[in-house]
Design an enzyme around this catalytic site. Sequence first.
Site, PDB file in Angstrom:
ATOM      1  N   HIS A 270     -21.733  43.173  38.762  1.00 26.24           N
ATOM      2  CA  HIS A 270     -20.433  43.628  39.249  1.00 26.24           C
ATOM      3  C   HIS A 270     -19.889  42.611  40.232  1.00 26.24           C
ATOM      4  O   HIS A 270     -20.657  41.949  40.938  1.00 26.24           O
ATOM      5  CB  HIS A 270     -20.564  44.989  39.948  1.00 26.24           C
ATOM      6  N   ASP A 328     -20.400  51.225  33.507  1.00 29.46           N
ATOM      7  CA  ASP A 328     -20.321  51.194  32.039  1.00 29.46           C
ATOM      8  C   ASP A 328     -21.666  51.327  31.357  1.00 29.46           C
ATOM      9  O   ASP A 328     -21.727  51.397  30.127  1.00 29.46           O
ATOM     10  CB  ASP A 328     -19.663  49.869  31.609  1.00 29.46           C
TER      11      ASP A 328
HETATM   12  C1  SDX Z   1     -16.059  47.032  35.489  1.00 32.66           C
HETATM   13  O1  SDX Z   1     -14.025  45.205  39.537  1.00 32.66           O
HETATM   14  C2  SDX Z   1     -14.272  46.422  39.239  1.00 32.66           C
HETATM   15  O2  SDX Z   1     -14.242  47.319  40.110  1.00 32.66           O
HETATM   16  C3  SDX Z   1     -14.538  46.692  37.799  1.00 32.66           C
HETATM   17  C4  SDX Z   1     -15.000  48.095  37.466  1.00 32.66           C
HETATM   18  C5  SDX Z   1     -13.917  49.094  37.734  1.00 32.66           C
HETATM   19  O3  SDX Z   1     -14.256  50.257  37.919  1.00 32.66           O
HETATM   20  O4  SDX Z   1     -12.714  48.713  37.634  1.00 32.66           O
HETATM   21  O5  SDX Z   1     -16.145  48.408  38.226  1.00 32.66           O
HETATM   22  C6  SDX Z   1     -15.356  48.230  35.993  1.00 32.66           C
HETATM   23  O6  SDX Z   1     -15.415  46.136  35.002  1.00 32.66           O
HETATM   24  C7  SDX Z   1     -17.563  46.946  35.655  1.00 32.66           C
HETATM   25  C8  SDX Z   1     -18.126  45.606  35.121  1.00 32.66           C
HETATM   26  C9  SDX Z   1     -18.260  45.762  33.614  1.00 32.66           C
HETATM   27  N1  SDX Z   1     -18.663  44.440  33.008  1.00 32.66           N
HETATM   28  C10 SDX Z   1     -19.866  44.289  32.467  1.00 32.66           C
HETATM   29  O7  SDX Z   1     -20.786  45.100  32.514  1.00 32.66           O
HETATM   30  C11 SDX Z   1     -20.021  42.977  31.717  1.00 32.66           C
HETATM   31  C12 SDX Z   1     -21.344  42.322  32.119  1.00 32.66           C
HETATM   32  N2  SDX Z   1     -21.207  41.940  33.506  1.00 32.66           N
HETATM   33  C13 SDX Z   1     -20.831  40.577  33.792  1.00 32.66           C
HETATM   34  O8  SDX Z   1     -19.931  40.032  32.889  1.00 32.66           O
HETATM   35  C14 SDX Z   1     -20.584  40.344  35.258  1.00 32.66           C
HETATM   36  O9  SDX Z   1     -21.545  40.976  35.960  1.00 32.66           O
HETATM   37  C15 SDX Z   1     -19.245  40.693  35.849  1.00 32.66           C
HETATM   38  C16 SDX Z   1     -18.102  40.135  35.063  1.00 32.66           C
HETATM   39  C17 SDX Z   1     -19.103  42.164  35.963  1.00 32.66           C
HETATM   40  C18 SDX Z   1     -19.237  40.042  37.188  1.00 32.66           C
HETATM   41  O10 SDX Z   1     -19.293  38.670  36.933  1.00 32.66           O
HETATM   42  P1  SDX Z   1     -19.662  37.665  38.085  1.00 32.66           P
HETATM   43  O11 SDX Z   1     -18.717  37.877  39.214  1.00 32.66           O
HETATM   44  O12 SDX Z   1     -19.811  36.282  37.549  1.00 32.66           O
HETATM   45  O13 SDX Z   1     -21.039  38.219  38.511  1.00 32.66           O
HETATM   46  P2  SDX Z   1     -21.792  37.745  39.735  1.00 32.66           P
HETATM   47  O14 SDX Z   1     -21.006  36.790  40.587  1.00 32.66           O
HETATM   48  O15 SDX Z   1     -22.318  38.987  40.400  1.00 32.66           O
HETATM   49  O16 SDX Z   1     -22.950  36.868  39.038  1.00 32.66           O
HETATM   50  C19 SDX Z   1     -24.010  36.493  39.791  1.00 32.66           C
HETATM   51  C20 SDX Z   1     -24.937  35.797  38.809  1.00 32.66           C
HETATM   52  C21 SDX Z   1     -24.267  34.742  37.928  1.00 32.66           C
HETATM   53  O17 SDX Z   1     -25.271  33.777  37.697  1.00 32.66           O
HETATM   54  P3  SDX Z   1     -25.158  32.368  38.515  1.00 32.66           P
HETATM   55  O18 SDX Z   1     -23.826  31.794  38.161  1.00 32.66           O
HETATM   56  O19 SDX Z   1     -25.291  32.728  39.990  1.00 32.66           O
HETATM   57  O20 SDX Z   1     -26.322  31.550  38.011  1.00 32.66           O
HETATM   58  O21 SDX Z   1     -25.500  36.746  37.893  1.00 32.66           O
HETATM   59  C22 SDX Z   1     -25.180  36.397  36.570  1.00 32.66           C
HETATM   60  C23 SDX Z   1     -24.012  35.441  36.624  1.00 32.66           C
HETATM   61  O22 SDX Z   1     -24.070  34.533  35.529  1.00 32.66           O
HETATM   62  N3  SDX Z   1     -24.787  37.600  35.876  1.00 32.66           N
HETATM   63  C24 SDX Z   1     -25.382  38.088  34.798  1.00 32.66           C
HETATM   64  C25 SDX Z   1     -24.717  39.291  34.505  1.00 32.66           C
HETATM   65  N4  SDX Z   1     -23.755  39.500  35.414  1.00 32.66           N
HETATM   66  C26 SDX Z   1     -23.801  38.436  36.257  1.00 32.66           C
HETATM   67  N5  SDX Z   1     -26.373  37.617  34.028  1.00 32.66           N
HETATM   68  C27 SDX Z   1     -26.728  38.386  32.969  1.00 32.66           C
HETATM   69  N6  SDX Z   1     -26.152  39.573  32.641  1.00 32.66           N
HETATM   70  C28 SDX Z   1     -25.135  40.046  33.387  1.00 32.66           C
HETATM   71  N7  SDX Z   1     -24.575  41.185  33.067  1.00 32.66           N
END
Ligand code: SDX
Length: 393
Positions: A270, A328
């Site tokens: 998130h 989700d």
């Molecule tokens: C919603 O914003 C909101 O409030 C949204 C929401 C709402 O109610 O409106 O809460 C609803 O959109 C929830 C999120 C739903 N999306 C997913 O579940 C899709 C999978 N999640 C990812 O795509 C990701 O976690 C995001 C898009 C949600 C966040 O992306 P970020 O900002 O890049 O995540 P982060 O900065 O916390 O990442 C930290 C690290 C990164 O690695 P590095 O670049 O540091 O090496 O963790 C990794 C990311 O690559 N990472 C994941 C991951 N999510 C982050 N690796 C594997 N699987 C994942 N799901």
Amino acid sequence: QGHVFTYDPGFTSTASCDSTITYIDGDEGVLLHRGYPIDQLASQSHYLEVCYLLMYGELPTAAQLEAFETTITRHTMIHEQMHNFFRGFRRDAHPMATMVGVVGAMSAFYHDSTDVNDQKQREIAAHRLIAKMPTIAAMAYKYSIGQPFVYPRNDLDYAANFLHMCFSVPAEKYNVDPILARAMDRIFTLHADHEQNASTSTVRLASSSGANPFACIAAGIACLWGPAHGGANQACLEMLKEIGTVDRIPEFIARAKDKNDPFRLMGFGHRVYKNMDPRATVMKESADEVLELLGVENNPLLQVAKELEHIALNDPYFIEKKLFPNVDFYSGIILEAMGFPTSMFTPIFALSRTVGWISQWKEQFADPQMKIGRPRQLYLGSTYRDYVDVENR
Ligand code: SDX
């Protein structure tokens, strides 16, 4: 030559905003709506009462709640001419495409009677959108499966009405299971608002230009559709189905860690929560309850989800990255058990979030100093240079 663009720190960006509606503490996993914690609202309140709270800032008295629910109930039908918009879509169109189109088309029906500078008309537009979104979502579903549209009923509550419009058919009697309606209502509540997420920011930015609320909400629906945002509930269930069995989880965990693999664990991570999303906790409880009610508590997808959650929460990589299940992660399992196809998961998120979008839209207008949004950029492109004729390139 050599002109360097300087970043003017004095320019006040309008990309951020003040709000009194929702508070999130990502590190502590806290979500408050007007100060009330989401777990209490999900277990003790109901969606239309939460709508009132988000829109007006206080929990309603019994009289205020009755008046609000009556207003919403009596605006659930859409203009009969709007039925034609659905028939312009291919049957296999994703219901989110239909919702973007039909909600945007509401501009053609209600825009002329909506002066966004008039507080009362803003309120009427807000009520229309909250009232009609379940009808539009249900009609998008019915159209996609070739069944006749089912009109809303004023004797049913908001969630029961949505289930009725989705699952009843003229050919036979359909009784909404009150426990399923309660679970549906709780899913609506858990998705109602979430501070300045991507789709809410889209709505606020679009409405800052003075665009009509129906077009702004259509923009929010379009943004929510993305798999990184609201589309994650559909993507998460499809991921669980692809994993299929508990013994294949390590393969997908390895892929999620592989920087060369674009695969991400859908339903994990998130932008704000670096702890458990409190909505996921409530959703997990609902999943157990609904699946047990439906006699599918041994649903293999639920077993895969629980084992995946357990492994990820104890895996050093995910702990270090602070990746936890989000809202989700469990919602899709419940919705599929209730009979919805995966294509309806995000439309259900969109109809739930409409009150958050419209409450923040209303809040923005309460600021007499409101300016058109203008997010800032840091320019990293070419410095000044003169044009070169093609024969000299
Ligand atoms: C919603 O914003 C909101 O409030 C949204 C929401 C709402 O109610 O409106 O809460 C609803 O959109 C929830 C999120 C739903 N999306 C997913 O579940 C899709 C999978 N999640 C990812 O795509 C990701 O976690 C995001 C898009 C949600 C966040 O992306 P970020 O900002 O890049 O995540 P982060 O900065 O916390 O990442 C930290 C690290 C990164 O690695 P590095 O670049 O540091 O090496 O963790 C990794 C990311 O690559 N990472 C994941 C991951 N999510 C982050 N690796 C594997 N699987 C994942 N799901």
